[in-house]
Design a protein around this motif. Sequence first.
Motif, PDB file in Angstrom:
ATOM      1  N   ALA A  42       2.567   3.468   3.628  1.00  0.00           N
ATOM      2  CA  ALA A  42       3.220   2.778   2.521  1.00  0.00           C
ATOM      3  C   ALA A  42       3.655   3.763   1.437  1.00  0.00           C
ATOM      4  O   ALA A  42       4.749   3.646   0.861  1.00  0.00           O
ATOM      5  N   ILE A  43       2.804   4.755   1.156  1.00  0.00           N
ATOM      6  CA  ILE A  43       3.150   5.760   0.145  1.00  0.00           C
ATOM      7  C   ILE A  43       4.328   6.604   0.619  1.00  0.00           C
ATOM      8  O   ILE A  43       5.236   6.923  -0.167  1.00  0.00           O
ATOM      9  N   LEU A  44       4.324   6.983   1.903  1.00  0.00           N
ATOM     10  CA  LEU A  44       5.450   7.744   2.438  1.00  0.00           C
ATOM     11  C   LEU A  44       6.762   6.980   2.270  1.00  0.00           C
ATOM     12  O   LEU A  44       7.753   7.528   1.756  1.00  0.00           O
ATOM     13  N   TRP A  45       6.771   5.723   2.686  1.00  0.00           N
ATOM     14  CA  TRP A  45       7.993   4.924   2.587  1.00  0.00           C
ATOM     15  C   TRP A  45       8.400   4.708   1.136  1.00  0.00           C
ATOM     16  O   TRP A  45       9.586   4.783   0.796  1.00  0.00           O
ATOM     17  N   ALA A 170       6.123  -2.644   8.789  1.00  0.00           N
ATOM     18  CA  ALA A 170       6.803  -3.939   8.890  1.00  0.00           C
ATOM     19  C   ALA A 170       7.024  -4.561   7.518  1.00  0.00           C
ATOM     20  O   ALA A 170       8.105  -5.095   7.224  1.00  0.00           O
ATOM     21  N   LEU A 171       6.005  -4.512   6.657  1.00  0.00           N
ATOM     22  CA  LEU A 171       6.155  -5.065   5.312  1.00  0.00           C
ATOM     23  C   LEU A 171       7.217  -4.296   4.525  1.00  0.00           C
ATOM     24  O   LEU A 171       7.956  -4.880   3.718  1.00  0.00           O
ATOM     25  N   ALA A 178       6.750  -1.932  -2.138  1.00  0.00           N
ATOM     26  CA  ALA A 178       5.858  -2.499  -3.148  1.00  0.00           C
ATOM     27  C   ALA A 178       4.967  -3.579  -2.539  1.00  0.00           C
ATOM     28  O   ALA A 178       3.768  -3.666  -2.842  1.00  0.00           O
ATOM     29  N   LEU A 179       5.531  -4.411  -1.678  1.00  0.00           N
ATOM     30  CA  LEU A 179       4.728  -5.449  -1.027  1.00  0.00           C
ATOM     31  C   LEU A 179       3.693  -4.820  -0.108  1.00  0.00           C
ATOM     32  O   LEU A 179       2.542  -5.284  -0.030  1.00  0.00           O
ATOM     33  N   ALA A 180       4.065  -3.762   0.593  1.00  0.00           N
ATOM     34  CA  ALA A 180       3.109  -3.073   1.461  1.00  0.00           C
ATOM     35  C   ALA A 180       1.944  -2.511   0.656  1.00  0.00           C
ATOM     36  O   ALA A 180       0.774  -2.604   1.069  1.00  0.00           O
ATOM     37  N   LEU A 181       2.224  -1.947  -0.503  1.00  0.00           N
ATOM     38  CA  LEU A 181       1.162  -1.405  -1.349  1.00  0.00           C
ATOM     39  C   LEU A 181       0.273  -2.515  -1.909  1.00  0.00           C
ATOM     40  O   LEU A 181      -0.951  -2.356  -2.002  1.00  0.00           O
TER      41      LEU A 181
END
Length: 420
Positions: A42-45, A170-171, A178-181
Motif C-alpha cells: 500500500a505504501i509503495l502504491w 486490489a483495493l 488511501a482505502l488500502a491504508l
Amino acid sequence: MSLTTPAAPRITYGAVLGSPYVARLLGATLVGRLPNGMAPVAILWWAVAADGSLAFAGLLSAVYGLAASLAQPVKGRLMDRHGQPAVHLPAALANSTLLAALPLTGSYGGPTAATAVVVAASLTTPALETGLRALWPSVLPDPGLRHAALALDTGSQGLLYIVGPPLAAALTTTHSPALALTATAALGLLGAVVVASAPPTRRWRPATAAGPAAETARRLANPGLVLLFVALTGIGFAIGAMNVWALAMAERHQQGMLSGTLPAAFSAGSFLSGLVYGRRTWPGTTTIRLTAVTAGFLAGWLPLLALPGPYAATAAVVLPGAFLTVVIACAFGATDTLTPAGRTSEAYAWLLLSIGTGASAGTALAGRLAEQPFAGASLPAAGAAFALAVLLTARRLALPVDRPRRGRHRRPAWGRHRAQ
C-alpha cells in the motif's frame, strides 16, 4: 549416545487447533499481522501515485520495514518486564492512527512529512509475532503439539503475503491507495485487541533465572546467536528484494496485479511447506536442517536469473517460498536453544529485527536497481547466498552452547554432535 532428535509419529492439526485458545491466538495474530503484508504494498502504491518515483516508493517502504524491525527488541524487553497487553494495545492504536493518516501528508507535508509518518507508524507496529512465540510454551506444554503449533504459526505467516499484497493491490487499483491504508490500519487494530484480551496473554509472564543463571540472563548475546542473526539478515534481504522485483515485473509487463500475485505465490509455497513440516518432528540437529534448507532457499532463487515471464516467474517463486518456513522455524529453534531464561521475547525480537533489517536493505537496493532486470532478479539469490555462507562459517567454528535451559535437554546450536 546420539543427541539428534529421533523421528516421531505424525501430529494432527486438529489436536493443535482444538487446544484451548490456540485458534483464537493464531487467528487473531494473523489478522493483526496482516498489515505486515499489506502495508509495504500500500505504501509503495501510494508513494508512486503521490510522487511518481519508484525509487522513492521503494525507499519509503524500506524505511517502514527497517524502523518496525529496529523497535522490535525494545518491545520484546518491555513485554518481558511488563507483560504483553501493556505493550500491544498502545502500539496498535498509534500504528493504526498513523497509517490511516498517511494519505493526508500528500496534501499538507510532502515527502518529508510522509517519511516522518511512515517512520512513526513502523516504530509502533505491535510485536504480535514475538508475543505469540513467547506464549506457546504456556498454552501448549506438550512438546509435540508445541512443535506443530510453531510450524503452523510459521507456515501460516505465508497467508499474510497470500492475502495481504493482493488485497492491498486490489483495493488500490479498484479504489485508491488511501482505502488500502485505512483497511490496513483497521485490521491491525482489530487483531491486536483480540490477542491482548485473551486470558493466556493477560496471564503470561516470562520465566525468570535465579542464582548463577541470573548473571547469565543479563547477557543475551553470544557468538552463535550473533552469527545466526547475521545470517538471517540475508534471508530478509532476499524477501525485501523480491517485493520490489515483483512491482518492477508488474510495471515492465503492464500487469499491475503481479505486484501482489508474485509475493502471494512465494507465500503459498511457504504455507504448504509449513503444513508438511509441522506434521512430525524431524531427525538430525537443528543446525543441519537449517543449513540444508538455506541451501535449498538459495537454489530456489536461481531460476529467476533466466528472467522468466510472468507465468513462469509466478511458478518459480513457489520453490524458495517452500524452504522459507523451515528456515524460520529452525532459526527460532536455534534462538530458543541459545537464549537465557527471562529473555525469550527480546531474543525473538532480535531475530525478527535481523530479518526485517535485511528486508529493508533488500527493498532499498532493489528500488535503486529496479530499471535493471537482471540485477533486480539476482538480488534475492545474493541474499540467500550470504545467509548460507554465514551459516557454514558458524558450523566450521562449531560454536558451543554453554548454558542448557533447566528442564530441557539442550544441544549445541552450531556444530554436529558425534555419537558416543
